[in-house]
Write a protein that holds these residues in place. Structure first.
Motif, PDB file in Angstrom:
ATOM      1  N   PRO A  94      -3.593  -5.885 -10.179  1.00 14.57           N
ATOM      2  CA  PRO A  94      -3.154  -4.566 -10.200  1.00 14.57           C
ATOM      3  C   PRO A  94      -4.236  -3.640  -9.926  1.00 14.57           C
ATOM      4  O   PRO A  94      -3.868  -2.632  -9.105  1.00 14.57           O
ATOM      5  CB  PRO A  94      -3.083  -4.558 -11.789  1.00 14.57           C
ATOM      6  CG  PRO A  94      -2.681  -5.731 -12.365  1.00 14.57           C
ATOM      7  CD  PRO A  94      -3.355  -6.610 -11.598  1.00 14.57           C
ATOM      8  N   LEU A  95      -5.596  -3.927 -10.032  1.00 16.09           N
ATOM      9  CA  LEU A  95      -6.636  -3.173  -9.733  1.00 16.09           C
ATOM     10  C   LEU A  95      -6.702  -3.121  -8.167  1.00 16.09           C
ATOM     11  O   LEU A  95      -7.076  -1.934  -7.318  1.00 16.09           O
ATOM     12  CB  LEU A  95      -7.875  -3.385 -10.424  1.00 16.09           C
ATOM     13  CG  LEU A  95      -8.007  -2.714 -11.859  1.00 16.09           C
ATOM     14  CD1 LEU A  95      -9.393  -3.236 -12.411  1.00 16.09           C
ATOM     15  CD2 LEU A  95      -7.883  -1.361 -11.673  1.00 16.09           C
ATOM     16  N   SER A  96      -6.905  -4.389  -7.679  1.00 10.27           N
ATOM     17  CA  SER A  96      -7.201  -4.353  -6.195  1.00 10.27           C
ATOM     18  C   SER A  96      -5.879  -3.932  -5.295  1.00 10.27           C
ATOM     19  O   SER A  96      -6.163  -3.380  -4.178  1.00 10.27           O
ATOM     20  CB  SER A  96      -7.401  -5.851  -5.935  1.00 10.27           C
ATOM     21  OG  SER A  96      -5.951  -6.804  -5.859  1.00 10.27           O
ATOM     22  N   ARG A  97      -4.702  -3.918  -5.755  1.00 12.19           N
ATOM     23  CA  ARG A  97      -3.551  -3.487  -5.088  1.00 12.19           C
ATOM     24  C   ARG A  97      -3.637  -1.990  -4.974  1.00 12.19           C
ATOM     25  O   ARG A  97      -2.808  -1.493  -4.200  1.00 12.19           O
ATOM     26  CB  ARG A  97      -2.123  -3.946  -5.462  1.00 12.19           C
ATOM     27  CG  ARG A  97      -1.817  -3.732  -6.750  1.00 12.19           C
ATOM     28  CD  ARG A  97      -0.577  -4.630  -7.226  1.00 12.19           C
ATOM     29  NE  ARG A  97      -0.019  -3.872  -8.382  1.00 12.19           N
ATOM     30  CZ  ARG A  97       0.575  -4.836  -9.485  1.00 12.19           C
ATOM     31  NH1 ARG A  97       0.304  -6.071  -9.422  1.00 12.19           N
ATOM     32  NH2 ARG A  97       1.289  -4.315 -10.414  1.00 12.19           N
ATOM     33  N   LEU A  98      -4.414  -1.043  -5.754  1.00  4.81           N
ATOM     34  CA  LEU A  98      -4.362   0.176  -5.765  1.00  4.81           C
ATOM     35  C   LEU A  98      -5.150   0.739  -4.528  1.00  4.81           C
ATOM     36  O   LEU A  98      -4.980   2.018  -4.141  1.00  4.81           O
ATOM     37  CB  LEU A  98      -4.999   0.706  -6.785  1.00  4.81           C
ATOM     38  CG  LEU A  98      -4.132   0.615  -8.428  1.00  4.81           C
ATOM     39  CD1 LEU A  98      -5.039   1.035  -9.597  1.00  4.81           C
ATOM     40  CD2 LEU A  98      -3.079   1.309  -8.374  1.00  4.81           C
ATOM     41  N   HIS A  99      -5.667  -0.319  -3.924  1.00  8.51           N
ATOM     42  CA  HIS A  99      -6.651   0.180  -2.637  1.00  8.51           C
ATOM     43  C   HIS A  99      -5.630   0.002  -1.318  1.00  8.51           C
ATOM     44  O   HIS A  99      -6.145   0.290  -0.437  1.00  8.51           O
ATOM     45  CB  HIS A  99      -7.767  -0.731  -2.454  1.00  8.51           C
ATOM     46  CG  HIS A  99      -8.775  -0.662  -3.572  1.00  8.51           C
ATOM     47  ND1 HIS A  99      -9.392   0.381  -3.907  1.00  8.51           N
ATOM     48  CD2 HIS A  99      -9.054  -1.488  -4.453  1.00  8.51           C
ATOM     49  CE1 HIS A  99     -10.383   0.386  -4.970  1.00  8.51           C
ATOM     50  NE2 HIS A  99     -10.044  -0.999  -5.534  1.00  8.51           N
ATOM     51  N   ASP A 100      -4.554  -0.184  -1.421  1.00  9.38           N
ATOM     52  CA  ASP A 100      -3.484  -0.345  -0.176  1.00  9.38           C
ATOM     53  C   ASP A 100      -2.429   0.038  -0.837  1.00  9.38           C
ATOM     54  O   ASP A 100      -1.841   0.365  -1.901  1.00  9.38           O
ATOM     55  CB  ASP A 100      -3.618  -1.718   0.346  1.00  9.38           C
ATOM     56  CG  ASP A 100      -3.037  -2.897  -0.515  1.00  9.38           C
ATOM     57  OD1 ASP A 100      -2.119  -2.743  -0.789  1.00  9.38           O
ATOM     58  OD2 ASP A 100      -4.008  -3.867  -0.622  1.00  9.38           O
ATOM     59  N   TRP A 101      -1.316  -0.056   0.297  1.00  8.94           N
ATOM     60  CA  TRP A 101       0.301   0.500  -0.143  1.00  8.94           C
ATOM     61  C   TRP A 101       1.065  -0.590   0.380  1.00  8.94           C
ATOM     62  O   TRP A 101       2.154  -0.492   0.610  1.00  8.94           O
ATOM     63  CB  TRP A 101       0.545   1.764   0.762  1.00  8.94           C
ATOM     64  CG  TRP A 101      -0.280   2.873   0.581  1.00  8.94           C
ATOM     65  CD1 TRP A 101      -1.421   3.199   0.961  1.00  8.94           C
ATOM     66  CD2 TRP A 101       0.058   3.947  -0.367  1.00  8.94           C
ATOM     67  NE1 TRP A 101      -2.038   4.270   0.734  1.00  8.94           N
ATOM     68  CE2 TRP A 101      -0.984   4.816  -0.328  1.00  8.94           C
ATOM     69  CE3 TRP A 101       1.083   4.433  -1.075  1.00  8.94           C
ATOM     70  CZ2 TRP A 101      -1.121   6.171  -0.995  1.00  8.94           C
ATOM     71  CZ3 TRP A 101       1.226   5.548  -1.855  1.00  8.94           C
ATOM     72  CH2 TRP A 101       0.027   6.211  -1.938  1.00  8.94           C
ATOM     73  N   ASN A 102       0.613  -1.903   0.384  1.00 12.74           N
ATOM     74  CA  ASN A 102       1.378  -3.164   0.642  1.00 12.74           C
ATOM     75  C   ASN A 102       2.264  -3.601  -0.572  1.00 12.74           C
ATOM     76  O   ASN A 102       1.862  -3.148  -1.663  1.00 12.74           O
ATOM     77  CB  ASN A 102       0.672  -4.144   1.082  1.00 12.74           C
ATOM     78  CG  ASN A 102      -0.223  -3.888   2.310  1.00 12.74           C
ATOM     79  OD1 ASN A 102       0.154  -3.187   3.512  1.00 12.74           O
ATOM     80  ND2 ASN A 102      -1.615  -4.393   2.566  1.00 12.74           N
ATOM     81  N   GLU A 103       3.239  -4.329  -0.137  1.00 14.02           N
ATOM     82  CA  GLU A 103       4.003  -4.817  -1.250  1.00 14.02           C
ATOM     83  C   GLU A 103       3.258  -5.569  -2.308  1.00 14.02           C
ATOM     84  O   GLU A 103       2.464  -6.291  -1.788  1.00 14.02           O
ATOM     85  CB  GLU A 103       5.258  -5.635  -0.703  1.00 14.02           C
ATOM     86  CG  GLU A 103       6.116  -5.072  -0.060  1.00 14.02           C
ATOM     87  CD  GLU A 103       7.343  -5.825   0.499  1.00 14.02           C
ATOM     88  OE1 GLU A 103       7.398  -7.011   0.209  1.00 14.02           O
ATOM     89  OE2 GLU A 103       8.271  -5.309   1.284  1.00 14.02           O
ATOM     90  N   TYR A 104       3.482  -5.538  -3.542  1.00 15.71           N
ATOM     91  CA  TYR A 104       2.553  -6.061  -4.534  1.00 15.71           C
ATOM     92  C   TYR A 104       3.162  -7.365  -4.985  1.00 15.71           C
ATOM     93  O   TYR A 104       2.229  -8.162  -5.888  1.00 15.71           O
ATOM     94  CB  TYR A 104       2.685  -5.037  -5.821  1.00 15.71           C
ATOM     95  CG  TYR A 104       3.940  -4.869  -6.552  1.00 15.71           C
ATOM     96  CD1 TYR A 104       4.137  -5.709  -7.728  1.00 15.71           C
ATOM     97  CD2 TYR A 104       5.093  -4.078  -6.343  1.00 15.71           C
ATOM     98  CE1 TYR A 104       5.373  -5.790  -8.344  1.00 15.71           C
ATOM     99  CE2 TYR A 104       6.206  -4.067  -6.744  1.00 15.71           C
ATOM    100  CZ  TYR A 104       6.590  -4.911  -7.922  1.00 15.71           C
ATOM    101  OH  TYR A 104       7.624  -4.771  -8.654  1.00 15.71           O
ATOM    102  N   THR A 105       4.198  -7.988  -4.582  1.00 14.65           N
ATOM    103  CA  THR A 105       4.182  -9.357  -4.954  1.00 14.65           C
ATOM    104  C   THR A 105       4.269 -10.494  -3.907  1.00 14.65           C
ATOM    105  O   THR A 105       4.345 -10.103  -2.873  1.00 14.65           O
ATOM    106  CB  THR A 105       5.760  -9.317  -5.350  1.00 14.65           C
ATOM    107  OG1 THR A 105       6.716  -9.209  -4.275  1.00 14.65           O
ATOM    108  CG2 THR A 105       6.093  -8.677  -6.830  1.00 14.65           C
ATOM    109  N   PHE A 106       3.954 -11.542  -4.283  1.00 18.63           N
ATOM    110  CA  PHE A 106       4.080 -12.891  -3.240  1.00 18.63           C
ATOM    111  C   PHE A 106       5.325 -13.464  -3.303  1.00 18.63           C
ATOM    112  O   PHE A 106       5.943 -13.533  -4.586  1.00 18.63           O
ATOM    113  CB  PHE A 106       2.934 -13.440  -3.838  1.00 18.63           C
ATOM    114  CG  PHE A 106       1.584 -13.297  -3.751  1.00 18.63           C
ATOM    115  CD1 PHE A 106       1.030 -12.963  -2.496  1.00 18.63           C
ATOM    116  CD2 PHE A 106       0.619 -12.953  -4.711  1.00 18.63           C
ATOM    117  CE1 PHE A 106      -0.286 -12.387  -2.067  1.00 18.63           C
ATOM    118  CE2 PHE A 106      -0.671 -12.637  -4.663  1.00 18.63           C
ATOM    119  CZ  PHE A 106      -1.215 -12.142  -3.107  1.00 18.63           C
ATOM    120  N   PRO A 107       5.799 -14.012  -2.485  1.00 23.11           N
ATOM    121  CA  PRO A 107       7.181 -14.940  -2.358  1.00 23.11           C
ATOM    122  C   PRO A 107       6.919 -16.042  -3.220  1.00 23.11           C
ATOM    123  O   PRO A 107       5.580 -16.553  -3.384  1.00 23.11           O
ATOM    124  CB  PRO A 107       7.412 -15.049  -1.087  1.00 23.11           C
ATOM    125  CG  PRO A 107       6.391 -14.903  -0.383  1.00 23.11           C
ATOM    126  CD  PRO A 107       5.406 -13.854  -0.991  1.00 23.11           C
TER     127      PRO A 107
END
Length: 481
Positions: free
Chosen positions: A20-33
């Motif tokens: 959750p914290l690392s994904r705040l630095h970008d706008w990419n999709e937040y899930t892995f397949p």
């Protein structure tokens, strides 16, 4: 049915999420397949029950149960379990024009009515659906389908959201010449500008649009029908017209201080943010949450998307107000299977807010009384009171204020996310539309309406359903039996 005891042997697994914290630095999709092995296990959990409620697609107590486009879920679950991916793809696209959209943003009412969900967690239908279509694109199985012959009939689709795109796709495959008009600068409607990149990457939308273009659909952007192109001129050019213009009139909050600088509609905020991400350009009207105390009014998905967006813009704090109490941890007796489960969940935005600020941003049963500004006319605080939800003698839910619970919230940015009322009326009036039938027809010969413009604010999957069904009616109007 690949594994008769699969639902007893394997547990439900969720798609992996980025930190959750690392994904705040970008706008990419937040899930892995899912991995291939995980997908096989999840497909094996499907019972292939005698009556597959997962694709019944009806409304129960105002909530969607099962898949509105009637996806052949048990069939492609079984094929995934067996490793027969191309066949799974072929079954999936028989009913769903855009599984790459629903596999990412649909709330999965199919899972709520899954038979396994009577006593155990549902089959991971949504994750499997996304995996099938993503693999199909990777393997090159998704190719342009060029109609073998053309009818000579011309149809104009106004609006390029999921309803408009689905309708255009179906009509094009039926051999008609289809032109889609969009007043924005890019195709996709709310898929492009209403749903943040973190949930639906815009490359995914643009990939589908390019495919539809190759199949013969013409897209026209930056043209507002009724303004840049008259209704009379449009009707002269086309044999049929379908309005898929959405329910874009946003519901407003009519309270003191609404006019203050710093109070905005949620959809304006999300749209501006996506345009900035696509173009890299901001103007003086850009709404930025950086270093601001943000309050989102409205407890739904759009409000959650505003929370996630504000976090990525480095807000100082963020709170989301909801009118209703927190949902229960488990189904209550008045919300039985196969209804959509009204249970407490933690969306991606709330995970992120808790990781950054240490608490869930949601506040429940709260009423905004007024917005107060400073001497420059900018919002500086918001006044609220707690509410109590009770059932009156008529069985209706009513809300009463709780004296002594008044509170003042410092804020620099207020986002109103309380839903949409109806379509913007101007275009309907210019066409002379007064009635819309269940068959998508209007009182004006050759003019149809579909999507949220017909049924009101709803799900992407319902919009696809509407577009498909409207296309059938339009085809019948153009071609007869």
């Amino acid at each position: 049915m690949g594994k008769a005891t699969g639902f007893m042997e394997y547990v439900r697994e969720e798609e992996k999420k980025r930190d959750p914290l690392s994904r705040l630095h970008d706008w990419n999709e937040y899930t892995f397949p899912f991995s291939t092995d995980t997908l096989a296990r999840q497909g094996a959990r499907c019972m292939d029950c005698g009556t597959p409620f997962c694709h019944m697609g009806i409304e129960l107590q105002g909530l969607t149960s099962g898949c509105p486009i009637h996806n052949l879920i048990p069939e492609w679950n079984d094929l995934v379990y067996r490793g027969r991916w191309k066949e799974a793809f072929e079954r999936l696209v028989k009913t769903n024009n855009f599984p790459e959209f629903t596999g990412r943003v649909c709330p999965a009412p199919c899972e709520g009515s899954c038979t396994v969900a009577i006593s155990d967690p549902a089959v991971a239908i949504k994750g499997i659906e996304r995996a099938i279509i993503d693999k199909a694109f990777e393997e090159g199985w998704v190719q342009p389908r060029i109609p073998k012959k053309r009818t000579g009939k011309k149809v104009a689709v106004i609006g390029s959201g999921p309803a408009g795109l689905a309708c255009a796709d179906e009509l094009n495959q039926a051999g008609h010449f289809v032109t889609v008009y969009e007043r924005a600068d890019r195709i996709g409607g709310l898929l492009m500008y209403g749903i943040p990149n973190m949930k639906l990457g815009k490359d995914v939308v643009e990939r589908r649009v390019r495919l539809l273009e190759k199949e013969g659909i013409t897209f026209v952007t930056n043209i507002e029908v009724g303004k840049d192109l008259s209704v009379d001129e449009l009707r002269k050019q086309y044999d049929a017209v379908v309005l898929c213009i959405g329910a874009q009139k946003q519901r407003d909050l009519m309270i003191e201080g609404r006019e203050l600088d710093g109070v905005h509609f949620a959809m304006d905020y999300l749209t501006m943010t996506t345009k900035w991400l696509l173009t890299g350009e901001k103007d003086e009207t850009f709404i930025d949450a950086k270093h601001k105390h943000v309050i989102v009014i409205g407890g739904g998905d759009t409000g959650a998307d505003c929370v996630a967006t504000a976090l990525r813009q480095q807000c100082k704090s963020v709170v989301q107000f909801g009118k209703h109490p927190a949902l229960p941890k488990e189904r209550t007796n008045d919300n039985p299977w196969p209804q959509y489960p009204l249970v407490f969940t933690v969306d991606y935005a709330y995970e992120e807010a808790e990781a950054k600020f240490g608490n869930d941003p949601r506040q429940y049963c709260i009423q905004t009384k007024k917005i107060v500004g400073d001497e420059r006319g900018r919002v500086k605080e918001l006044h609220t009171i707690q509410m109590e939800k009770i059932i009156d003698d008529q069985g209706r839910a009513v809300f009463k204020e709780i004296p002594g619970t008044e509170k003042i919230w410092p804020c620099d940015l207020v986002l109103i996310a309380i839903g949409f009322e109806r379509p913007e009326p101007q275009l309907l009036q210019q066409f002379g539309i007064e009635t819309i039938s269940k068959a998508y027809k209007t009182n004006v010969e050759g003019v149809f309406v579909a999507g949220d413009a017909r049924r009101g604010q709803s799900l992407v999957v319902w919009a696809i359903h509407e577009g498909r069904e409207a296309a059938k009616e339009i085809n019948h109007f153009l071609m007869g039996d």
